[in-house]
Design a protein around this motif. Structure first.
Motif, PDB file in Angstrom:
ATOM      1  N   PRO A  15      10.686   1.436  -4.404  1.00 14.25           N
ATOM      2  CA  PRO A  15       9.881   2.426  -4.231  1.00 14.25           C
ATOM      3  C   PRO A  15       9.373   2.724  -2.671  1.00 14.25           C
ATOM      4  O   PRO A  15       9.466   3.479  -1.915  1.00 14.25           O
ATOM      5  CB  PRO A  15       8.937   2.712  -5.189  1.00 14.25           C
ATOM      6  N   ASP A  16       8.810   1.489  -2.171  1.00 21.65           N
ATOM      7  CA  ASP A  16       8.279   1.336  -0.845  1.00 21.65           C
ATOM      8  C   ASP A  16       9.371   1.432   0.364  1.00 21.65           C
ATOM      9  O   ASP A  16       9.052   2.005   1.540  1.00 21.65           O
ATOM     10  CB  ASP A  16       7.482  -0.024  -0.501  1.00 21.65           C
ATOM     11  N   GLN A  54      10.114   4.874   0.490  1.00 21.53           N
ATOM     12  CA  GLN A  54       8.937   5.694   0.983  1.00 21.53           C
ATOM     13  C   GLN A  54       9.059   5.577   2.723  1.00 21.53           C
ATOM     14  O   GLN A  54       8.677   6.584   3.315  1.00 21.53           O
ATOM     15  CB  GLN A  54       7.638   5.264   0.615  1.00 21.53           C
ATOM     16  N   ARG A  55       9.527   4.451   2.884  1.00 18.70           N
ATOM     17  CA  ARG A  55       9.387   4.035   4.588  1.00 18.70           C
ATOM     18  C   ARG A  55      10.721   5.047   5.298  1.00 18.70           C
ATOM     19  O   ARG A  55      10.363   5.459   5.986  1.00 18.70           O
ATOM     20  CB  ARG A  55       9.731   2.837   4.753  1.00 18.70           C
ATOM     21  N   GLN A 111       9.157   8.425   5.474  1.00 16.52           N
ATOM     22  CA  GLN A 111       8.124   8.783   6.294  1.00 16.52           C
ATOM     23  C   GLN A 111       8.696   8.498   7.817  1.00 16.52           C
ATOM     24  O   GLN A 111       8.112   9.316   8.530  1.00 16.52           O
ATOM     25  CB  GLN A 111       7.175   7.330   6.092  1.00 16.52           C
ATOM     26  N   GLY A 156       8.059   6.963  -7.079  1.00 17.30           N
ATOM     27  CA  GLY A 156       8.479   6.951  -5.708  1.00 17.30           C
ATOM     28  C   GLY A 156       9.150   8.257  -5.227  1.00 17.30           C
ATOM     29  O   GLY A 156       8.783   8.609  -4.176  1.00 17.30           O
ATOM     30  N   GLY A 162       6.571  10.958  -4.940  1.00 14.28           N
ATOM     31  CA  GLY A 162       5.717  10.728  -3.785  1.00 14.28           C
ATOM     32  C   GLY A 162       6.481  10.804  -2.544  1.00 14.28           C
ATOM     33  O   GLY A 162       5.793  11.424  -1.510  1.00 14.28           O
ATOM     34  N   CYS A 163       7.669  10.921  -2.392  1.00 17.81           N
ATOM     35  CA  CYS A 163       8.453  11.141  -1.379  1.00 17.81           C
ATOM     36  C   CYS A 163       9.079  12.554  -1.115  1.00 17.81           C
ATOM     37  O   CYS A 163       9.416  13.136  -0.072  1.00 17.81           O
ATOM     38  CB  CYS A 163       9.752  10.348  -0.945  1.00 17.81           C
TER      39      CYS A 163
END
Length: 418
Positions: free
Chosen positions: A75-76, A79-80, A83, A113, A116-117
């Motif tokens: 998930p991170d 997200q990167r 972003q 995730g 959230g994105c």
């Protein structure tokens, strides 16, 4: 004009035997390094676009993560990537944001995730609702897993779901294909893509078929006539079920906005020659030419990255090596090439192309040379016209590659190495 963004994630849990994409099974230790490189590419995209001779639009109305299987990322890492896009571009409030997922890879963490994105559309690589057909080509999911994932996506608020199906899988029959179509319609998803199995030496299954072998269940692949019949059956069944064909391989339910269907906004950019930029392995871009390049008689520029992870990673994303890699796969699109693209890309769409609009854009002189070809294809039952619109017939969609090839006069002359 708003543009689209494509991000390639070439990682999979397993490599399907029919797959001819630039993807594969890699160690997870490579994932983070790859994400970092793609993020750096996004950050430096304005300079790269200038070097390529293209205009990079700031406004974005579609983002598409494809592959591969983007949902194998953490998930991170997802997200990167998102972003990085939002740091560099202005993503519209109503932008279509799609992520390709394989059934069985959407864990609770991944689902959170995605939300959230800002992901609002998911394309599920189902391929078949028959477990035997899926397992024969290396798919790891089952019908039960697919239906559970669709329910979970909807419960989380992502109802804009697309299902991929493949006509021509090993062991497929009329009966099993009809079962997959019934299950697809029963899900009520708003978008369906139907692809006929591609046979070439870029996939293990295709290579085995060409060799006349029996590995990968190749001897259970339907013959060409049956595959064509399966495709035509899908067109008929989906239409009757309220999912209308709008492109050779794509079908959608009606809505009251846009083109009137729950189409893929991002993919429409490809077929209508709107600008888009790609990042990652085997990522393709098409940008409007800068005024300086337009002064040389160029309409647009196309370029692509390496189609291997090693090639992409070794070139890097900053400096001369990365630019040289892109320039090696750059094509300058002059008005002749732009007209050719308008013809064969636009004809992929069921509503076809407007000859009046093409004449206005390119002039009657350029279009005139294609009228004998158009007349010949219409006589052969591959094209049909109504008022000033030209589109493929049902038979023309089956033989689309042959039709499109008639509109290409000099496909290789405009590829320029820097």
């Amino acid at each position: 004009m708003s543009q689209g963004i494509y991000i390639s994630v070439p990682f999979c849990r397993t490599k399907c035997s029919f797959c001819n994409f630039a993807s594969g099974v890699f160690s997870r230790v490579l994932f983070d390094r790859y994400v970092q490189q793609v993020c750096s590419d996004i950050e430096s995209s304005a300079g790269v676009a200038r070097e390529m001779g293209g205009v990079l639009e700031a406004d974005v109305d579609s983002i598409y993560l494809g592959g591969g299987t983007p949902s194998v990322l953490d998930p991170d890492q997802l997200q990167r990537l998102f972003q990085a896009v939002r740091n560099r571009f202005s993503v519209g409030r109503t932008a279509e944001i799609t992520v390709e997922c394989a059934p069985g890879t959407i864990s609770n963490e991944i689902l959170d995730g995605l939300l959230g994105c800002g992901v609002n559309r998911v394309s599920l690589g189902v391929q078949s609702f028959v477990d035997k057909e899926c397992s024969s080509v290396g798919r790891l999911h089952t019908r039960e897993i697919t239906l559970a994932d669709i329910a979970r996506l909807r419960s989380a608020g992502i109802g804009n779901i697309s299902i991929d199906l493949i006509a021509g899988l090993p062991h497929q029959t009329d009966e099993s294909w009809n079962f997959s179509l019934r299950e697809t319609l029963a899900t009520g998803v708003p978008h369906v893509s139907v692809y006929m199995l591609e046979v070439d030496d870029d996939s293990r299954l295709g290579n085995e078929l060409l060799a006349g072998g029996s590995r990968y269940h190749a001897h259970f692949v339907p013959d060409d006539d049956l595959i064509a019949d399966l495709y035509l059956a899908a067109c008929e069944r989906l239409e009757k079920g309220g999912v209308q064909q709008y492109e050779i391989s794509n079908f959608a339910r009606p809505v009251t906005h846009g083109i009137g269907l729950r189409n893929s906004r991002h993919n429409l950019k490809y077929w209508t020659r709107q600008p888009y930029i790609g990042f990652g392995v085997d990522a393709h871009s098409m940008l409007t030419a800068t005024p300086e390049v337009k002064a040389r008689g160029i309409d647009a520029v196309r370029f692509a990255t390496s189609d291997s992870l090693d090639g992409y990673s070794s070139a890097g994303n900053v400096g001369e090596a990365g630019i040289q890699q892109l320039q090696a796969f750059r094509t300058l699109i002059d008005p002749q090439a732009a007209l050719e693209e308008s013809l064969f890309l636009g004809l992929r769409l069921n509503y076809g192309i407007s000859l009046r609009e093409l004449q206005k854009q390119f002039g009657e002189g350029m279009l005139e040379s294609y009228r004998p070809i158009i007349a010949e294809l219409a006589e052969a039952g591959l094209l049909q016209s109504a008022a000033d619109r030209l589109c493929l017939t049902a038979r023309g969609r089956l033989l689309s590659n042959e039709v499109f090839g008639r509109f290409l006069k000099d496909a290789n002359a405009r590829t320029t190495p820097a």
